[in-house]
Scaffold this motif. Structure first.
Motif, PDB file in Angstrom:
ATOM      1  N   GLY A  42      -3.996  29.125  -7.607  1.00  0.00           N
ATOM      2  CA  GLY A  42      -2.759  28.398  -7.335  1.00  0.00           C
ATOM      3  C   GLY A  42      -2.280  28.614  -5.914  1.00  0.00           C
ATOM      4  O   GLY A  42      -1.784  27.692  -5.261  1.00  0.00           O
ATOM      5  N   GLU A  43      -2.430  29.847  -5.424  1.00  0.00           N
ATOM      6  CA  GLU A  43      -2.021  30.166  -4.057  1.00  0.00           C
ATOM      7  C   GLU A  43      -2.884  29.431  -3.040  1.00  0.00           C
ATOM      8  O   GLU A  43      -2.385  28.898  -2.044  1.00  0.00           O
ATOM      9  CB  GLU A  43      -2.110  31.682  -3.831  1.00  0.00           C
ATOM     10  CG  GLU A  43      -1.147  32.492  -4.684  1.00  0.00           C
ATOM     11  CD  GLU A  43      -1.408  33.981  -4.602  1.00  0.00           C
ATOM     12  OE1 GLU A  43      -0.490  34.762  -4.889  1.00  0.00           O
ATOM     13  OE2 GLU A  43      -2.561  34.364  -4.250  1.00  0.00           O
TER      14      GLU A  43
ATOM     15  N   LEU B  81      -4.613  21.254  -1.492  1.00  0.00           N
ATOM     16  CA  LEU B  81      -5.493  20.737  -2.537  1.00  0.00           C
ATOM     17  C   LEU B  81      -4.850  20.950  -3.897  1.00  0.00           C
ATOM     18  O   LEU B  81      -3.853  21.664  -4.036  1.00  0.00           O
ATOM     19  CB  LEU B  81      -6.848  21.453  -2.489  1.00  0.00           C
ATOM     20  CG  LEU B  81      -7.686  21.253  -1.226  1.00  0.00           C
ATOM     21  CD1 LEU B  81      -8.886  22.193  -1.235  1.00  0.00           C
ATOM     22  CD2 LEU B  81      -8.138  19.811  -1.110  1.00  0.00           C
ATOM     23  N   THR B  82      -5.437  20.341  -4.900  1.00  0.00           N
ATOM     24  CA  THR B  82      -4.953  20.552  -6.259  1.00  0.00           C
ATOM     25  C   THR B  82      -5.780  21.653  -6.913  1.00  0.00           C
ATOM     26  O   THR B  82      -6.929  21.913  -6.527  1.00  0.00           O
ATOM     27  CB  THR B  82      -5.070  19.275  -7.108  1.00  0.00           C
ATOM     28  OG1 THR B  82      -6.467  18.932  -7.252  1.00  0.00           O
ATOM     29  CG2 THR B  82      -4.322  18.124  -6.457  1.00  0.00           C
ATOM     30  N   VAL B  83      -5.178  22.295  -7.882  1.00  0.00           N
ATOM     31  CA  VAL B  83      -5.911  23.312  -8.651  1.00  0.00           C
ATOM     32  C   VAL B  83      -7.119  22.675  -9.314  1.00  0.00           C
ATOM     33  O   VAL B  83      -8.210  23.261  -9.378  1.00  0.00           O
ATOM     34  CB  VAL B  83      -4.980  23.956  -9.693  1.00  0.00           C
ATOM     35  CG1 VAL B  83      -5.783  24.833 -10.663  1.00  0.00           C
ATOM     36  CG2 VAL B  83      -3.892  24.777  -9.009  1.00  0.00           C
TER      37      VAL B  83
ATOM     38  N   HIS C 122     -11.032  23.818  -9.109  1.00  0.00           N
ATOM     39  CA  HIS C 122     -11.804  24.061 -10.334  1.00  0.00           C
ATOM     40  C   HIS C 122     -13.093  23.240 -10.303  1.00  0.00           C
ATOM     41  O   HIS C 122     -14.160  23.728 -10.702  1.00  0.00           O
ATOM     42  CB  HIS C 122     -10.979  23.694 -11.570  1.00  0.00           C
ATOM     43  CG  HIS C 122      -9.933  24.712 -11.908  1.00  0.00           C
ATOM     44  ND1 HIS C 122      -9.043  24.541 -12.944  1.00  0.00           N
ATOM     45  CD2 HIS C 122      -9.636  25.910 -11.346  1.00  0.00           C
ATOM     46  CE1 HIS C 122      -8.241  25.592 -13.010  1.00  0.00           C
ATOM     47  NE2 HIS C 122      -8.584  26.436 -12.050  1.00  0.00           N
ATOM     48  N   HIS C 123     -12.984  21.987  -9.839  1.00  0.00           N
ATOM     49  CA  HIS C 123     -14.163  21.113  -9.781  1.00  0.00           C
ATOM     50  C   HIS C 123     -15.182  21.650  -8.788  1.00  0.00           C
ATOM     51  O   HIS C 123     -16.395  21.674  -9.081  1.00  0.00           O
ATOM     52  CB  HIS C 123     -13.757  19.694  -9.394  1.00  0.00           C
ATOM     53  CG  HIS C 123     -14.908  18.733  -9.337  1.00  0.00           C
ATOM     54  ND1 HIS C 123     -15.671  18.404 -10.440  1.00  0.00           N
ATOM     55  CD2 HIS C 123     -15.456  18.044  -8.287  1.00  0.00           C
ATOM     56  CE1 HIS C 123     -16.616  17.549 -10.097  1.00  0.00           C
ATOM     57  NE2 HIS C 123     -16.509  17.322  -8.787  1.00  0.00           N
ATOM     58  N   TYR C 124     -14.728  22.086  -7.617  1.00  0.00           N
ATOM     59  CA  TYR C 124     -15.643  22.656  -6.624  1.00  0.00           C
ATOM     60  C   TYR C 124     -16.357  23.885  -7.183  1.00  0.00           C
ATOM     61  O   TYR C 124     -17.543  24.109  -6.902  1.00  0.00           O
ATOM     62  CB  TYR C 124     -14.878  23.033  -5.355  1.00  0.00           C
ATOM     63  CG  TYR C 124     -14.452  21.855  -4.503  1.00  0.00           C
ATOM     64  CD1 TYR C 124     -14.988  20.581  -4.697  1.00  0.00           C
ATOM     65  CD2 TYR C 124     -13.491  22.008  -3.501  1.00  0.00           C
ATOM     66  CE1 TYR C 124     -14.596  19.507  -3.925  1.00  0.00           C
ATOM     67  CE2 TYR C 124     -13.094  20.931  -2.719  1.00  0.00           C
ATOM     68  CZ  TYR C 124     -13.640  19.678  -2.939  1.00  0.00           C
ATOM     69  OH  TYR C 124     -13.252  18.628  -2.169  1.00  0.00           O
ATOM     70  N   ASP C 125     -15.649  24.660  -7.970  1.00  0.00           N
ATOM     71  CA  ASP C 125     -16.253  25.824  -8.616  1.00  0.00           C
ATOM     72  C   ASP C 125     -17.282  25.368  -9.646  1.00  0.00           C
ATOM     73  O   ASP C 125     -18.410  25.879  -9.715  1.00  0.00           O
ATOM     74  CB  ASP C 125     -15.156  26.665  -9.277  1.00  0.00           C
ATOM     75  CG  ASP C 125     -15.709  27.919  -9.951  1.00  0.00           C
ATOM     76  OD1 ASP C 125     -16.882  28.260  -9.727  1.00  0.00           O
ATOM     77  OD2 ASP C 125     -14.948  28.560 -10.712  1.00  0.00           O
TER      78      ASP C 125
END
Length: 241
Positions: A6-7, A14-16, A20-23
């Motif tokens: 979140g930070e 960017l959005t969380v 998450h998608h990049y991960d």
């Protein structure tokens, strides 16, 4: 220094969900986790995220970015491929814009029916297969743009001038006129001026036009009434220096 997801999202804009998608796709994976399993990103992860976003800003697909950062595809090669892709898109957009401009100029009013509109679409988007064999997509886009710049009235005027000129050249051939005489030279200059209205002085367009004419002379003469080999020979001799 570590960032929670979140930070990092707040710091980068960017959005969380994006992080998450990049991960998930393996582009930017956090180096650590909290005891409760939350993602933690360190300085190297932030640097990696910057590299991904920089390449993404260029419009590169995620799979291409992954290959570039993994070293399986050279960045120069990747950028060159993407540039070529953009070039093709630009050509398509230029052609589409020219076609739309032509359509807007030729639609007589709001009373145009669906049948008329479909006929208009066919007219401005259909390119003869023979033409496609001799002119590149870029050249076809240039021709479409030139047609738009000239306007339909100018195009019709050129067509009328060809319809007038070809019979006059044929008369000169039948009369045995010397192509190098004044009358022959004048016909040659008129002929070349009309050709230039097509290619605009572009040697590539001119060569493609000549090649198409040479390899399809019989079909062109049958379908469009000329020019015949005798007429072309007359013009060649009339324009020799």
């Amino acid at each position: 220094m570590f960032y929670k997801v979140g930070e990092l999202a707040k710091a980068t804009g960017l959005t969380v969900r994006a992080l998450h998608h990049y991960d998930h796709v393996g582009l930017v994976r956090p180096s650590g986790r909290t005891a409760s399993g939350h993602r933690l990103y360190d300085e190297s992860d932030v640097r990696r995220l910057y590299e991904v976003l920089a390449l993404r800003q260029l419009g590169l697909p995620l799979e291409g970015i992954s290959a570039a950062l993994a070293g399986t595809t050279g960045l120069a090669e990747l950028l060159a491929r993407h540039r070529d892709h953009l070039d093709r898109q630009l050509v398509a957009m230029r052609t589409l814009r020219a076609h739309l401009t032509t359509m807007l100029a030729r639609i007589p009013g709001e009373q145009t029916g669906v049948t008329d509109f479909l006929a208009l679409i066919r007219e401005v988007t259909t390119v003869d297969e023979t033409v496609k064999r001799y002119f590149s997509e870029t050249q076809l886009a240039e021709l479409a743009e030139r047609r738009t710049r000239l306007g339909e009235q100018a195009i019709e005027d050129v067509q009328r001038r060809w319809q007038d000129l070809i019979p006059r050249v044929q008369q000169a051939v039948e009369a045995g006129t010397d192509p190098t005489a004044t009358a022959g030279r004048e016909l040659g200059r008129e002929w070349m001026a009309l050709l230039e209205s097509f290619h605009g002085g572009d040697s590539g367009l001119r060569d493609s036009l000549y090649r198409m004419q040479a390899e399809n002379s019989a079909e062109i003469q049958q379908q469009h009434g000329g020019p015949s080999p005798e007429q072309l020979d007359f013009i060649r001799r009339a324009t020799q220096r």
